[in-house]
Design a protein around this motif. Sequence first.
Motif, PDB file in Angstrom:
ATOM      1  N   UNK B  87      24.901  18.746  30.783  1.00  0.00           N
ATOM      2  CA  UNK B  87      25.698  17.512  30.910  1.00  0.00           C
ATOM      3  C   UNK B  87      26.191  17.180  32.305  1.00  0.00           C
ATOM      4  N   UNK B 125      30.503   5.059  20.164  1.00  0.00           N
ATOM      5  CA  UNK B 125      31.615   5.974  20.395  1.00  0.00           C
ATOM      6  C   UNK B 125      32.119   5.883  21.846  1.00  0.00           C
ATOM      7  N   UNK B 138      34.396  15.733  23.311  1.00  0.00           N
ATOM      8  CA  UNK B 138      33.727  16.842  22.632  1.00  0.00           C
ATOM      9  C   UNK B 138      32.313  16.959  23.191  1.00  0.00           C
ATOM     10  N   UNK B 139      31.683  18.087  22.863  1.00  0.00           N
ATOM     11  CA  UNK B 139      30.359  18.348  23.399  1.00  0.00           C
ATOM     12  C   UNK B 139      29.382  17.208  23.159  1.00  0.00           C
ATOM     13  N   UNK B 140      29.361  16.708  21.947  1.00  0.00           N
ATOM     14  CA  UNK B 140      28.399  15.665  21.619  1.00  0.00           C
ATOM     15  C   UNK B 140      28.688  14.378  22.367  1.00  0.00           C
ATOM     16  N   UNK B 141      29.968  14.065  22.451  1.00  0.00           N
ATOM     17  CA  UNK B 141      30.349  12.864  23.177  1.00  0.00           C
ATOM     18  C   UNK B 141      29.920  12.964  24.638  1.00  0.00           C
ATOM     19  N   UNK B 165      20.883  19.381  22.791  1.00  0.00           N
ATOM     20  CA  UNK B 165      21.545  20.685  22.721  1.00  0.00           C
ATOM     21  C   UNK B 165      22.969  20.548  22.223  1.00  0.00           C
ATOM     22  N   UNK B 166      23.264  21.280  21.162  1.00  0.00           N
ATOM     23  CA  UNK B 166      24.636  21.282  20.675  1.00  0.00           C
ATOM     24  C   UNK B 166      25.045  20.039  19.916  1.00  0.00           C
ATOM     25  N   UNK B 167      24.094  19.248  19.483  1.00  0.00           N
ATOM     26  CA  UNK B 167      24.480  18.046  18.754  1.00  0.00           C
ATOM     27  C   UNK B 167      24.382  18.275  17.249  1.00  0.00           C
ATOM     28  N   UNK B 168      25.257  17.590  16.533  1.00  0.00           N
ATOM     29  CA  UNK B 168      25.215  17.657  15.075  1.00  0.00           C
ATOM     30  C   UNK B 168      23.909  17.040  14.601  1.00  0.00           C
ATOM     31  N   UNK B 169      23.377  17.551  13.480  1.00  0.00           N
ATOM     32  CA  UNK B 169      22.082  17.048  13.006  1.00  0.00           C
ATOM     33  C   UNK B 169      22.040  15.529  12.928  1.00  0.00           C
ATOM     34  N   UNK B 171      23.537  13.391  14.645  1.00  0.00           N
ATOM     35  CA  UNK B 171      23.478  12.801  15.973  1.00  0.00           C
ATOM     36  C   UNK B 171      22.146  13.048  16.646  1.00  0.00           C
TER      37      UNK B 171
END
Lengths: 386, 237, 345, 243, 294
Positions: B87, B125, B138-141, B165-169, B171
């Motif tokens: 990121x 978002x 948050x990580x995804x954001x 990487x590290x995203x909710x399914x 997303x």
Amino acid sequence: AETIKIGNIIPLSGPSASVGIQGKNAREMAVEEINAAGGIKSLGGAKLQLVFSDSKSDPTTGVTEAERLINSEKVHVLTGAWNSAVTYPVTQTAERYGMPFIVPVSVRDTITERGFKNVFRIAAKDSWWTRDQFKFLDDMKKEFGVDVKNVAFVYENGDWGVGFAEKWREMAKERGYKVVLDEPYPSTASDLTPVVIKLKRSKADVVFMTSNAADAILLTNTMAEMKVNVKAIITSGGGHADPSFLKAAGKNAEYIFDLVEWEADLNRPGLKETNEKFTKKYGYSLAGESVDAYASMYLIKDVLERAGSTKPEAVRKALIETNLCGGTVGLLAYDCIQFDQSGQNKNASLVIVQIRQKGKDMERITVWPKNVRRAGYTPVFPQPNK
Amino acid sequence: MSLLSIDKLNAGYGEIQVLFDVSLHINEGEIVSIVGGNGAGKSSLLKAISGLIKPMSGSVSFRGENVSRVPADEIVTRGLVHVPEGRRLFSLMTVYENLEMGAYNRNAKANFKRNLEEVYALFPRLAERQKQLACTLSGGEQQMVAIGRGIMAQPKLMMLDEPSLGLAPVLKKDIFAAVKRIAIDYETTIVLVEQDLVNSLAISDRAYVMEQGQVVLEGESQMLLTDPHVKAAYLGV
Amino acid sequence: MKFLLNQKPSNIGIAIGIIALLFAVPMFVSSPSVMQILILIIFYAYLTSCWNFVGGFAGVLPLGHSAFVGIGAYTSTTLYLTYGLSPWIGMFAGGIVAALMGILIGLPTLKLRGAYFALATIAFGEGLRVFVENVEKIGPLEIRGPKGLLINLTESSFAHFQFMSKVPYYYIILVMLLLVLLLTYIMMNSKIGYYLAAGGEEKDAAEALGIKVSRYKLIAMIISCFLTALGGTFYAQLMLYFYPKSVLGLELSYEIAFIALIGGRGTILGPVLGALLLRPVNELTRIYLSDSLPGLHLIIFGLVLIIVMRYQPRGLVEPVSRWIGMLKDRFSSKPAVKSGEAVTD
Amino acid sequence: MVLLEVNKAVKQFSGLTAVNNVDLEVQEGQIVGIIGPNGAGKTTLFNCIAGALPPTSGSIKFLGKEIAGRKPYDICKLGITRTFQVVKPFVTKTVLYNTVVGAFANTNRMDEAEAKSLEVLRMLDLYDKRDIQAKNLTLPERKRLELARALATEPKLLLLDEVMAGLRPSEVSEMLPIIRKINSVGVSIVIVEHIMQAIMNLSDRVYVINFGKKIAEGDPHEVVADPEVIKAYLGDEYVATQH
Amino acid sequence: MIGYVESVINGILMGSIYGLTAVGLTLIFGVMKVINFAHGSILMVGMFAAYWFVTLTGVNPYLALFVVVPFLYFFGFYLQKFVIKPIFEAEKDIREPITVIIVTTGIWYVLDNLALLLFGAEFRVAKTVVSGQMLEIFDMYFLWSKIIGAGVTLLLGIYLYWFLRHSRMGKAVRATSLDREAATLMGIKQTRIYNIVFGLGCACCGVAACVLVPFYYVYPTVGVPFDIKAFVIVVLGGLGSVPGAILGGIIIGLIETVGAQFMAATWTEMLIYVFFLFVLFVKPSGLFGLKQDY
Ligand SMILES: Nc1ncnc2c1ncn2[C@@H]1O[C@H](COP(=O)(O)OP(=O)(O)OP(=O)(O)O)[C@@H](O)[C@H]1O
Ligand SMILES: Nc1ncnc2c1ncn2[C@@H]1O[C@H](COP(=O)(O)OP(=O)(O)OP(=O)(O)O)[C@@H](O)[C@H]1O
Ligand SMILES: [Mg+2]
Ligand SMILES: [Mg+2]
């Protein structure tokens, strides 16, 4: 013929570099003259050679340098060190090695009061300075019929200023003055307005000051700007005698009474010529510090001539017996250099000058003691209001 | 003619060489996946292309010009943008300011407004969180901001290093969809480094497989999905 | 202590050789001024090694360490002058005072990071100097403000910590240095050392691993302050005169930190190497240049700082340990190579 | 026996409630999974448990003792060690050094700490890299180092924050037995992960968090069938590929 | 009573000038994470430049701003480019590169002593049209040059705040300070940003120099006391914060001036340090500092 090495520990860099360099120049001029005149005759025309080392105004460095000058450079006599804080431990080193040590200037009393056998000081010590400042005030009060009740002390918080203030306090008490302000300030202060505001509100008649060059400039200018009115400002040489002070403070410095060992307008034989020569050579005039440094070289010459040897014992013996009058040291404010038991030059005396405007420049006029006052000049006391 | 072509590229960190004779080419309008195990040198390859590490030998040419000696910041201006692994947001700047920085290069400045709207449409978002400091996302954001920042640079060629990487399914799916949309809507060519083979091969035209600093396999994405070696090594089947 | 013995015999051999050599120095050097310079080099190496506990291992940059030199010098000397207490005892009193002061200052500041800590320590050091310059007396103890303290000359006397010759001073400071280096070595290879390094690098991670980072830093601070103060007493007894600017000044603080950084902070040999380079550069340039052009020697000093950092940003310790490594390879492989050499020759 | 018991934990950041009345329970020997969309508050919950952030309100009990608001080092001493989602190795130190720091939690002796470290490094396949500086590791290696270091402290409860992110599926498969092995020697585990393969395989129980609130809890297979979870987290596609 | 009012106002005036001398330091730290120990020397260079300009041309001293500020900007720009940058590159991965501190100290020694070599140890005061001009209200006196100085400080502060918050270049500067590599990937030329920031920091010293010269003296080590003061100020205000630096300066000025009415001037110096440590105790990041930075 052999050369005789003279070690000199003075501040050549750092905050006191300005005086250090003055002292260096004065010594060089004296030694040139002495060597040109045939060196030390009793030693077969031996030439003097100067070795300088920079103390950076730092005692540790001073001691290390003293050790080096004595042991590695094998100097025959030492001079220095201007900053009392450096002179102090360095005389101790000299004492340890039995090395004659001549102190042209370094005012703290205790330098010659520790029973050392090898330390000889040309300049007056600080108790004499403060004594003369009050004597001067007594004389002026009498001469002009002015009363003084309140005095203020403003001084840098180094050992020099604090040492002076201690003596001032005693002296003010003896004479019944009221001390309305007793204000030490850090000499590295970047703004002295607060001190001046205080001084202004203190209603002092006379201010005693001990300042280094930078703070002298700041104080003087700020006092003029804030229109501080007092009857007299009595200062203690140092910053107020620094050649750059008059240039920087200009008209604001007018009427200040400055206590110094020596002044260029003294009516002394040979003074004018020597000063002209010095000014031509280095671009600025002699001052108390440099005159003592200059005289110290002639003292060494005289001592070596009489000792006829560079052995420390012989040199020390000759130093004790010193009675050096007239000649080139005649430009001092007094007639002869003689040392007392402690190694202090007992004749060392002081003069007071008043700063006045002359055309565009400022001028320092000797006013006290009365017998050396510049002919035709009447001091301005009290000073006019601003 | 290919948009980007790499010829016998050798590169590494100081003394350590991690890329060995890598050659590949990317055509205009393609989505190309680069896959490979951990430490295979995928990220290093992207760094070498974008000028973050200087090649030891070999050439990287972008739009016909050799850019292997061009400084990283200059390469961005030419339209080659690298969205790095991890990121790398400007933590104490707001989401908006981060996006603004994405559009720092002079080509992208002109279309700032339009691109911004696109990014917000892609990741609603972020519109909500415009004024929030990036470090508190948050990580995804954060990943959304990183990709958004890449879009803001309005690249000809965008290289994405592990965007999912590290995203909710839920997303993840969105991100891949977004990548695909970027490619189509903006006519942006895309190089995609991914661990998620299924998804990345699904949206890409071609793929290269790297192992130990070398390209070991290349081909159509669909073909690679059925390649036995790939299946064994990367899909765990 | 097992790791001390775990060293390769060659390392232990070299260390013993160097130490023996150092102890033999006074037999070859007769000039007191050279001795004085050597003493000062070792003294600075000592102070810097003490500094290293905080500055090297705890990952912060203290720039006010002269405060503790001053506390040491002032405590032992005032006790000596007022009560005739032997400086040897006063030395430890000074150490304790410094350690307490270290706690006082460490509690708020050790939580700070990098630049904040550096500047906070500058402020502490300067604040203490200003304080001492303003104080004539604390209770019965004469501080004498800016005038400083003077220790009267006595004959050589161990109890009075005064010697006519430089040699005893040399041995005292050498032993002090070796002890501190040993302590450094032990610490680096122990839990405290590991914890300090970890806390200095990633505070959050260290805390998650159960390390109360501020506490370990405080321990380092206490050790460092205590030992530094011992050096202060040594200085006082060596010079027999000191005043606030000489033992509490910023210049001393900076010099200690520079020696560490030039030599290599956080390493055992760094302080020694730094002192070996900087002190002589300082002395030699002053000796040979100060009377030609004022200030030139400090320009050169400044340039040395810049150049060393330009080419050895990790400090001199890196190239030096490389050379030592090379030399060791040469020596250890000598016997094997020897026969071969004979043939080729 | 209940190891960890979180009761009505709340964590607010100026205006935003990141953790909202969450209850959580970990039995001794269990592996508990936590899933939820990005920004749901999983890491924040970990931060509250491990002491990196004090919860705004609510209680957190470990072995019956209240630990809410205590400092991270104290909590670690009690037996909870966490890993960081954004890894934080001691970058200038070697891999071994990193783990020895962890191992010192239970011993003051260098040799014991080293022995323990080498044991975990072997287990996590980092033994060969033990003398490499941490800054030269790849991201997944760093994640494993993060795990190794935490393990070296010999915790009773291990909080793992996305230690498998960035691993390819085959590598995830390799990690699973390792984590199970850790668990089998008596370490309870809470694991936050977006990789469903791992969650499904490992967890005895799964909690789902959305917008700081718990929206589902239970057996992994029940949870993934929950329509709310599918909507908020998994997406329809996931369901489609799984069945 | 009037003495206190006079002190308070004088304290604010002088304090804002202290703040002005510290702004460059905080700016450079904020971006490069380097404490510039040569800061005072650069102020000295600026003061000499202003002094010579004013003395040789005899024009209004504030015209010197147009010469000295650009001069110092380029001085700083090239100093960073040729002397500091190479060292920075070697310490790329470190957040607060400490070796750079030593290098700036080296620069400090070189500059101060070069000035000593060139100009001698003399103290110089520029004679200007504003020197010594006072504003007199109810027996209270304020130096015009300080009033102007405080005004300049305010303007510079507002400008810098705007520059960093809202200008494109300013945002790039902040981005660089947060993540150098990522900034590069945005097309921001990191080394150029550093040159510019160092140049700007030095230019701020130039502004301070022009403000000081009408009422202050110049000599080779004139920067040293300002240096230490600036260190205290920037930490008080929060490292990296421009408004913090100015506010910190005013606080110091007030303590110095108002405090001195109740105790000896030497004790106010002490009081400054006590206050400083107190602030660190209760708010370690300084008044305006960000928590992340300490
Ligand atoms: N800054 C660095 N310095 C030295 N070596 C590095 C550095 N970064 C990466 N490497 C090494 O380069 C090799 C390739 O790493 P790279 O990050 O390119 O792999 P990758 O294919 O992106 O792997 P991953 O899937 O783990 O991201 C690895 O062996 C790694 O250890
Ligand atoms: N220090 C903070 N200040 C303000 N908001 C924060 C802070 N830390 C986290 N947040 C916010 O709290 C919410 C929860 O964040 P958290 O990191 O716990 O999410 P997460 O569930 O771990 O997400 P991910 O799966 O992406 O890592 C996010 O919206 C984030 O922006
Ligand atoms: Mg990668
Ligand atoms: Mg998270």
